[in-house]
Scaffold this motif. Structure first.
Motif, short mmCIF file in Angstrom:
data_model
loop_
_atom_site.label_atom_id
_atom_site.label_comp_id
_atom_site.label_asym_id
_atom_site.label_seq_id
_atom_site.Cartn_x
_atom_site.Cartn_y
_atom_site.Cartn_z
N THR A 1 29.94 -19.35 11.59
CA THR A 1 28.88 -20.12 10.92
C THR A 1 28.86 -19.82 9.43
OG1 THR A 1 27.55 -20.08 12.94
CG2 THR A 1 26.42 -20.62 10.89
N SER A 2 28.94 -18.55 9.09
CA SER A 2 28.97 -18.16 7.68
C SER A 2 30.16 -18.77 6.96
CB SER A 2 29.03 -16.62 7.57
OG SER A 2 29.28 -16.21 6.25
N ALA A 3 31.33 -18.72 7.60
CA ALA A 3 32.53 -19.28 6.98
C ALA A 3 32.39 -20.78 6.77
CB ALA A 3 33.75 -18.98 7.86
N ALA B 1 34.15 -11.84 3.38
CA ALA B 1 32.73 -12.04 3.06
C ALA B 1 31.90 -12.26 4.32
CB ALA B 1 32.56 -13.22 2.11
N ASP B 2 32.51 -12.84 5.34
CA ASP B 2 31.79 -13.15 6.58
C ASP B 2 31.58 -11.91 7.45
OD1 ASP B 2 31.89 -16.00 5.91
OD2 ASP B 2 34.02 -15.83 6.40
N LEU B 3 32.32 -10.85 7.17
CA LEU B 3 32.17 -9.61 7.93
C LEU B 3 30.81 -8.95 7.72
CD1 LEU B 3 35.67 -8.05 7.19
CD2 LEU B 3 34.90 -8.84 9.43
N PHE B 4 30.14 -9.31 6.63
CA PHE B 4 28.93 -8.60 6.25
C PHE B 4 27.72 -8.93 7.13
CE2 PHE B 4 31.55 -7.47 2.82
CZ PHE B 4 30.99 -6.36 2.21
N VAL B 5 27.91 -9.79 8.13
CA VAL B 5 26.85 -9.99 9.11
C VAL B 5 26.80 -8.83 10.10
CG1 VAL B 5 28.23 -11.26 10.82
CG2 VAL B 5 25.77 -11.71 10.62
N ILE B 6 27.91 -8.11 10.25
CA ILE B 6 28.04 -7.08 11.29
C ILE B 6 26.95 -6.01 11.22
CG2 ILE B 6 29.54 -5.24 12.18
CD1 ILE B 6 31.94 -7.03 11.54
N PRO B 7 26.66 -5.42 10.05
CA PRO B 7 25.66 -4.34 10.03
C PRO B 7 24.28 -4.76 10.50
CG PRO B 7 26.87 -4.42 7.95
CD PRO B 7 27.23 -5.64 8.71
#
Length: 521
Positions: A257-259, A270-276
């Protein structure tokens, strides 16, 4: 206007005058677009319910439902009352209009106080977007469910399944900035907000984009990072960290969704930053797991270059220490006692002043003043310099702003000119210093070249759209490539532009052209 710019402006519009809640609005918007749910942990009175009310304005004609739970709450208060007319016909049907099953955005405060009858129905709504009403499955228009509480769900009360459905978690806090706090006190807070209809999203658009989001691919780069992070977090927590496969599947959906809303056909870093925001179950884990994630990110991106840069800096520091040793061994400034035939008393050092003309070709600085400024090389001092026609004829003294540039060089600050001090053994000293200077120049050239490469790579990532995690992404990507953040660079560029404009307006002259020694004889 492309979709990325539209979503960015929409977030700005619905968060208008809600201070220090930008991150929550971005995460809530991501959850809405991905049709996921978000849990806010925080004390009462910090604008949690305001966020849900504002989010309804993201949808054209959007509706919201909010309710404060208690242990006495009943399903009728959440899902609507029983239709008495149909009940007489033996049909158990709820009137859902103006209740959660008919809303686009829902907010349930003190969610953990809900009873089992409410929880079970809520699980179905969250999982399947379906509400079973009188034996008929109704597809609910719910795009976002926000829950909140000032505590986490208690263990052993069967709340784990419900908590697991809230994929995004965030710890909300009160205002920290004094300026924002004053704005809150002096301004007007509104539950409603005016949003340009051109920015608002229609339910039809959301359905179309939902299908297109599913076409986004998880890139190999992000897959490799996730594999590495999963191993890293298990190692760092001694195997205690548990993130279920179902949760990872939900995370991958939010990454897609972010991408998509950032204009990408496959996920990127940049889309990895949803993980935390998706992997913790308590406040201690939130802090620990976030730290592990960011450390993992810095290990995976830019680490080799940062290590090479650090190694070059260590080599430069080593040569600089050798310069200090060489100065101690070979540098002997030539002392003059009572120069100008005793016109000035004490010990002085001779400055090779080449810009004084015939009248001021001889220049001395007292040994005491030189030793003072040499030990504070970052500071400028206004001290007396003494001038003469020759070593016998004294012309006078002049207060001059100077700074020690090197062990045997002095800088005239206003004129930006450097001059050597006379040395008793210049040849051997200069030979040693030249060799070391060559080493320094070579290392600094490598350092500069490497920094340029790193900055070029940083710019590629800096220009990547990241509307949902903009601030933390900007901070960490700058840290990865050992440079300043995008915001800092923009502020410096604006300041430099203003300084150039000021210089042009003031018609500044070269200070050396106006050099005038008003000597006190």
């Amino acid at each position: 206007m492309d979709i990325t710019e539209r979503i960015k402006k929409l977030i700005s519009a619905i968060s208008y005058q809600v201070y220090e809640k930008e991150t929550i609005f971005r995460l809530a918007m991501l959850a809405l677009l991905g049709e996921e749910s978000i849990f806010l942990l925080g004390k009462p009175g910090i604008a949690k319910s305001l966020i849900s009310r504002r989010l309804k304005f993201a949808i054209k004609g959007g509706t919201n439902f909010e309710y404060l739970m208690s242990k006495f709450s009943t399903p009728e208060e959440i899902y609507g009352p029983i239709d008495l007319r149909l009940l007489k016909e033996g049909k158990y049907v709820r009137v859902v209009e103006n209740y959660l099953p008919a809303s686009n955005v829902g907010f349930l405060d003190e969610i953990w106080k809900a009873g089992p009858s409410i929880q079970n129905t809520l699980l179905t709504i969250i999982n399947e977007k379906i509400f079973r009403n009188g034996g008929t499955d109704i597809k609910v228009p719910l795009k976002l469910l926000i829950s909140a509480s000032n505590e986490l769900p208690a263990e052993g009360e069967g709340l784990e399944a419900l908590f697991d459905r809230f994929i995004i978690r965030f710890i909300a806090e009160g205002l920290k900035s004094d300026a924002n706090f004053e704005q809150l006190l002096d301004g007007e807070s509104s539950l409603d907000v005016d949003v340009d209809p051109k920015l608002q999203l229609t339910l039809q658009e959301l359905e179309i984009w939902k299908k297109q989001t599913k076409q986004v691919r998880i890139s190999r780069k992000t897959l490799d990072f996730i594999h590495y992070f999963r191993k890293k977090i298990l190692k760092e927590t001694n195997g205690e960290a548990y993130i279920s496969d179902r949760r990872w599947k939900k995370i991958s959906g939010l990454m897609k969704t972010s991408a998509f809303y950032n204009g990408r056909s496959e996920t990127d870093i940049a889309d990895l930053f949803v993980i935390p925001y998706c992997i913790w179950d308590n406040e201690e884990q939130e802090k620990q797991y976030s730290e592990i994630f960011f450390n993992t990110f810095l290990e995976q991106f830019g680490l080799e270059w940062r290590n090479e840069k650090k190694n070059l800096m260590n080599q430069i520091d080593l040569v600089n220490s050798q310069i200090g040793q060489t100065e101690a061994q070979f540098l002997r400034l030539t002392p003059y006692t009572d120069p100008f035939k005793g016109s000035i008393a004490g010990t002085y050092y001779f400055i090779n002043f080449t810009d004084g003309g015939d009248k001021y070709k001889i220049c001395f600085i007292s040994a005491g003043d030189w030793n003072k400024i040499r030990n504070l090389t970052n500071e400028s001092f206004e001290i007396d310099l003494h001038f003469g026609v020759n070593l016998n004829k004294y012309s006078g003294s002049q207060k001059t702003l100077v700074r020690a540039y090197k062990a045997d060089q002095i800088l005239f600050v206003n004129e930006n000119k450097k001059y050597l001090l006379q040395n008793e053994s210049p040849n051997e000293f200069n030979q040693q210093m030249n060799n070391l200077a060559d080493n320094i120049a070579e290392l600094e050239a490598k350092y500069k070249e490497l920094s340029a490469k790193m900055f070029k790579e940083y710019k590629k990532y800096m220009n990547m759209n990241c509307i949902f995690f903009e601030e933390i992404y900007d901070e960490k990507i700058a840290q990865a490539f050992d440079t300043k953040t995008k915001k800092q660079l923009e502020e410096e560029a604006a300041l430099e532009k203003q300084m150039k404009l000021n210089a042009k307006n003031n018609n500044m002259k070269n200070p050396i052209e106006d050099l005038d020694f008003k000597l006190e004889i």
